[in-house]
Write a protein that holds these residues in place. Structure first.
Motif, PDB file in Angstrom:
ATOM      1  N   TRP A   6       7.379  19.266  -5.416  1.00 32.87           N
ATOM      2  CA  TRP A   6       8.211  18.682  -4.366  1.00 32.87           C
ATOM      3  C   TRP A   6       7.368  18.273  -3.155  1.00 32.87           C
ATOM      4  CZ3 TRP A   6      12.712  16.742  -5.215  1.00 32.87           C
ATOM      5  CH2 TRP A   6      13.505  17.240  -6.243  1.00 32.87           C
ATOM      6  N   GLY A   7       6.197  18.877  -2.991  1.00 33.15           N
ATOM      7  CA  GLY A   7       5.310  18.451  -1.919  1.00 33.15           C
ATOM      8  C   GLY A   7       4.847  17.023  -2.102  1.00 33.15           C
ATOM      9  N   TRP A   8       4.551  16.646  -3.362  1.00 29.91           N
ATOM     10  CA  TRP A   8       4.181  15.257  -3.647  1.00 29.91           C
ATOM     11  C   TRP A   8       5.342  14.307  -3.347  1.00 29.91           C
ATOM     12  CZ3 TRP A   8      -0.598  14.198  -3.599  1.00 29.91           C
ATOM     13  CH2 TRP A   8      -1.552  14.995  -4.202  1.00 29.91           C
ATOM     14  N   VAL A   9       6.549  14.739  -3.677  1.00 30.88           N
ATOM     15  CA  VAL A   9       7.730  13.913  -3.393  1.00 30.88           C
ATOM     16  C   VAL A   9       7.882  13.725  -1.887  1.00 30.88           C
ATOM     17  CG1 VAL A   9      10.238  13.748  -3.618  1.00 30.88           C
ATOM     18  CG2 VAL A   9       8.876  14.669  -5.513  1.00 30.88           C
ATOM     19  N   LEU A  10       7.641  14.811  -1.135  1.00 26.38           N
ATOM     20  CA  LEU A  10       7.738  14.728   0.324  1.00 26.38           C
ATOM     21  C   LEU A  10       6.716  13.747   0.883  1.00 26.38           C
ATOM     22  CD1 LEU A  10       8.826  15.767   3.036  1.00 26.38           C
ATOM     23  CD2 LEU A  10       7.126  17.608   2.917  1.00 26.38           C
ATOM     24  N   VAL A  11       5.467  13.834   0.414  1.00 25.07           N
ATOM     25  CA  VAL A  11       4.425  12.931   0.915  1.00 25.07           C
ATOM     26  C   VAL A  11       4.740  11.487   0.518  1.00 25.07           C
ATOM     27  CG1 VAL A  11       1.977  12.345   0.813  1.00 25.07           C
ATOM     28  CG2 VAL A  11       2.679  14.740   0.895  1.00 25.07           C
ATOM     29  N   ALA A  12       5.269  11.284  -0.691  1.00 25.60           N
ATOM     30  CA  ALA A  12       5.669   9.936  -1.106  1.00 25.60           C
ATOM     31  C   ALA A  12       6.712   9.374  -0.145  1.00 25.60           C
ATOM     32  CB  ALA A  12       6.228   9.971  -2.531  1.00 25.60           C
ATOM     33  N   GLY A  13       7.647  10.209   0.264  1.00 26.10           N
ATOM     34  CA  GLY A  13       8.649   9.765   1.231  1.00 26.10           C
ATOM     35  C   GLY A  13       8.037   9.400   2.569  1.00 26.10           C
ATOM     36  N   VAL A  14       7.026  10.157   2.993  1.00 23.21           N
ATOM     37  CA  VAL A  14       6.341   9.855   4.252  1.00 23.21           C
ATOM     38  C   VAL A  14       5.698   8.475   4.184  1.00 23.21           C
ATOM     39  CG1 VAL A  14       4.384  10.494   5.723  1.00 23.21           C
ATOM     40  CG2 VAL A  14       5.949  12.260   4.880  1.00 23.21           C
ATOM     41  N   PHE A  15       5.036   8.159   3.078  1.00 25.67           N
ATOM     42  CA  PHE A  15       4.415   6.841   2.922  1.00 25.67           C
ATOM     43  C   PHE A  15       5.461   5.728   3.006  1.00 25.67           C
ATOM     44  CE2 PHE A  15       0.760   8.948   0.510  1.00 25.67           C
ATOM     45  CZ  PHE A  15      -0.156   8.708   1.510  1.00 25.67           C
ATOM     46  N   LEU A  16       6.582   5.912   2.316  1.00 22.41           N
ATOM     47  CA  LEU A  16       7.612   4.868   2.279  1.00 22.41           C
ATOM     48  C   LEU A  16       8.280   4.687   3.638  1.00 22.41           C
ATOM     49  CD1 LEU A  16       9.267   5.629  -1.181  1.00 22.41           C
ATOM     50  CD2 LEU A  16       7.649   3.800  -0.628  1.00 22.41           C
ATOM     51  N   VAL A  17       8.561   5.784   4.314  1.00 27.57           N
ATOM     52  CA  VAL A  17       9.188   5.694   5.639  1.00 27.57           C
ATOM     53  C   VAL A  17       8.237   5.029   6.635  1.00 27.57           C
ATOM     54  CG1 VAL A  17      10.010   7.062   7.600  1.00 27.57           C
ATOM     55  CG2 VAL A  17      10.737   7.647   5.275  1.00 27.57           C
ATOM     56  N   ALA A  18       6.940   5.313   6.516  1.00 27.23           N
ATOM     57  CA  ALA A  18       5.962   4.754   7.452  1.00 27.23           C
ATOM     58  C   ALA A  18       5.859   3.240   7.329  1.00 27.23           C
ATOM     59  CB  ALA A  18       4.598   5.398   7.232  1.00 27.23           C
ATOM     60  N   SER A  35       0.822  -1.199   0.000  1.00 29.26           N
ATOM     61  CA  SER A  35       0.000   0.000   0.000  1.00 29.26           C
ATOM     62  C   SER A  35       0.860   1.254   0.000  1.00 29.26           C
ATOM     63  CB  SER A  35      -0.922   0.003   1.230  1.00 29.26           C
ATOM     64  OG  SER A  35      -1.581   1.240   1.362  1.00 29.26           O
ATOM     65  N   GLY A  36       1.857   1.297   0.874  1.00 27.30           N
ATOM     66  CA  GLY A  36       2.724   2.463   0.943  1.00 27.30           C
ATOM     67  C   GLY A  36       3.456   2.730  -0.356  1.00 27.30           C
ATOM     68  N   VAL A  37       3.926   1.661  -0.992  1.00 26.10           N
ATOM     69  CA  VAL A  37       4.650   1.808  -2.267  1.00 26.10           C
ATOM     70  C   VAL A  37       3.714   2.334  -3.350  1.00 26.10           C
ATOM     71  CG1 VAL A  37       5.841   0.542  -4.098  1.00 26.10           C
ATOM     72  CG2 VAL A  37       6.368   0.062  -1.698  1.00 26.10           C
ATOM     73  N   LEU A  38       2.506   1.800  -3.414  1.00 27.47           N
ATOM     74  CA  LEU A  38       1.546   2.244  -4.431  1.00 27.47           C
ATOM     75  C   LEU A  38       1.123   3.692  -4.216  1.00 27.47           C
ATOM     76  CD1 LEU A  38      -0.725  -0.929  -4.675  1.00 27.47           C
ATOM     77  CD2 LEU A  38       0.885  -0.095  -6.395  1.00 27.47           C
ATOM     78  N   LEU A  39       0.881   4.077  -2.966  1.00 24.33           N
ATOM     79  CA  LEU A  39       0.495   5.456  -2.688  1.00 24.33           C
ATOM     80  C   LEU A  39       1.644   6.413  -2.994  1.00 24.33           C
ATOM     81  CD1 LEU A  39      -1.489   4.916   0.632  1.00 24.33           C
ATOM     82  CD2 LEU A  39      -2.436   5.521  -1.601  1.00 24.33           C
ATOM     83  N   ALA A  40       2.866   5.997  -2.686  1.00 20.65           N
ATOM     84  CA  ALA A  40       4.024   6.831  -3.022  1.00 20.65           C
ATOM     85  C   ALA A  40       4.161   6.987  -4.530  1.00 20.65           C
ATOM     86  CB  ALA A  40       5.293   6.209  -2.432  1.00 20.65           C
ATOM     87  N   ALA A  41       3.957   5.893  -5.267  1.00 20.71           N
ATOM     88  CA  ALA A  41       4.031   5.969  -6.734  1.00 20.71           C
ATOM     89  C   ALA A  41       2.954   6.888  -7.290  1.00 20.71           C
ATOM     90  CB  ALA A  41       3.891   4.566  -7.322  1.00 20.71           C
ATOM     91  N   SER A  42       1.764   6.854  -6.684  1.00 17.56           N
ATOM     92  CA  SER A  42       0.691   7.739  -7.112  1.00 17.56           C
ATOM     93  C   SER A  42       1.089   9.202  -6.907  1.00 17.56           C
ATOM     94  CB  SER A  42      -0.587   7.424  -6.321  1.00 17.56           C
ATOM     95  OG  SER A  42      -1.632   8.288  -6.668  1.00 17.56           O
TER      96      SER A  42
END
Length: 401
Positions: A360-372, A271-278
């Motif tokens: 870059w905000g999307w990139v930041l949120v993608a990182g949050v998903f992956l770190v979580a 889930s985290g990977v897919l949301l980050a990719a989105s």
């Protein structure tokens, strides 16, 4: 379970109706300022998060069915009180009573389902069916809400409130039709048990971060379309419809990915990977227009809905499989409180990230998903080792099957 399913669908219809109209009702009909409304909702949400575990623990002792009925009736009475609101303090009193019980009520409902259904696979399927009924009800209610907003008259809002009250009464009635689950003897207070269960709290906390996916559609995408692209704003509505249809069709099949702790943990990572990719796909549409950019947004929406389906299945699997059976309500209260916390800050996260940083905000949120999601498998194994041996054996048997 069919009674609960119908009750959830009808109450969700009332929810969808209310969520569509409440902002305008408070400001245009009751005459409250946006600051007062925002502050009142924030206070009510905070009270709800704080009350979720105690309410769940009380349900473990008094009975989940009876407590859910009482909570539903109290929320119906609070909803019926809105037309009598005459200022800030009466608004705050009614809103705290109505909103604060929502988080704990969801936890008690999940505890009731798990108390009635013992088999892990059946539990996941029933919870998924409940969510499907919820989304269908939301969609119908939102349509009725649009009619109320079109009329934009006091009588229409009052009629909508009456309809929502009736939906709560239907839910209370259908809940009374199910048998009361058998009580499980508790070795200690449910609230103390869950608040002292560090492995469970860690799993619930990091998994809850994935619920940012809901604010991603409600706050992040509209801000992005309006401020950083040349795409039509209506595309956001299309994405919401796509998400709703996907959930209605696929949530029950996806429930199998939460049947065991190990499988649920893997699903959370997916889930985290897919949301980050989105998120990363949406970042590429900065300044975009035309069919190409629309295609990218739709592809991101598809990844999002699969990520959301995976998150919900994983959250059920982890929160239900790792809870103590004698303290279902308290444990589900902790899980719901963690999710409610993220949901409360979610719109602000996307407003700051997307509104302030752009792509870059999307990139930041993608990182949050992956770190979580990175530590979830390890945390789930830690939590599983602290459960009863019988539960661990059942979990391994489920993985093997």
């Amino acid at each position: 379970m069919r009674s609960l399913l119908w009750g959830r669908g009808v109450s969700a219809l009332g929810d969808g109706l209310w969520f569509t109209i409440w902002a305008l009702y408070f400001t245009r009909i009751l005459g409250l300022s946006p600051v007062t409304v925002g502050a009142g909702m924030a206070v009510a949400s905070a009270v709800g998060m704080a009350a979720a575990v105690p309410l769940g623990a009380f349900a473990d002792r008094a009975g989940t069915r009876s407590v859910l009925v009482v909570v539903t009736l109290v929320r119906a009475a609070a909803m019926a009180g809105y037309p009598a609101v005459r200022g800030t303090w009466s608004f705050l009193a009614v809103t705290i009573l109505f909103t604060a019980l929502a988080t704990g009520g969801t936890a008690v409902r999940t505890a009731l389902v798990t108390g009635l259904v013992a088999d892990p696979a059946c539990r996941m399927r029933v919870l998924a069916q409940q969510r499907v009924a919820q989304h269908v009800g939301y969609a119908v209610g939102a349509g009725l809400g649009a009619l109320v907003l079109t009329a934009d008259a006091p009588w229409a809002y009052t009629l909508a409130i009456a309809g929502n009250v009736v939906s709560f009464l239907v839910l209370a009635g259908t809940t009374l039709l199910v048998p009361a689950p058998a009580a499980v003897p508790a070795r200690r207070s449910g609230a103390r048990a869950v608040l002292g269960d560090r492995p469970y709290l860690c799993v619930a906390g990091v998994t809850a971060v994935l619920s940012l996916c809901w604010a991603m559609l409600s706050a992040g995408l509209p801000l992005w379309l309006s401020g950083s692209t040349r795409l039509p704003l209506g595309l956001g509505g299309i994405v919401v419809v796509l998400s709703s249809v996907g959930i209605a069709v696929f949530q029950v099949p996806f429930a199998r990915f939460g049947r065991t702790t190990t499988r649920a943990a893997r699903t959370a990572v997916v889930s985290g990977v897919l949301l980050a990719a989105s998120c990363l796909l949406l970042a590429t549409t900065s300044g975009g227009a035309g069919a190409g950019a629309v295609t990218v947004v739709v592809l991101a929406a598809v990844l999002h809905v699969v990520g959301e389906l995976s998150y919900v299945a994983a959250n059920w699997g982890l929160s239900v499989r790792l809870m103590r059976e004698e303290a279902k309500g308290a444990y589900q209260g902790a899980s719901e409180a963690a999710t409610a916390t993220v949901q409360m800050v979610g719109p602000g996260v996307f407003t700051l990230a997307i509104g302030g940083l752009g792509a870059w905000g999307w990139v930041l949120v993608a990182g949050v998903f992956l770190v979580a999601v990175a530590p979830i498998p390890r945390l789930a194994r830690w939590a599983a080792r602290t459960r009863e041996p019988a539960a661990m054996l059942g979990d391994r048997a489920g993985d093997a099957s």
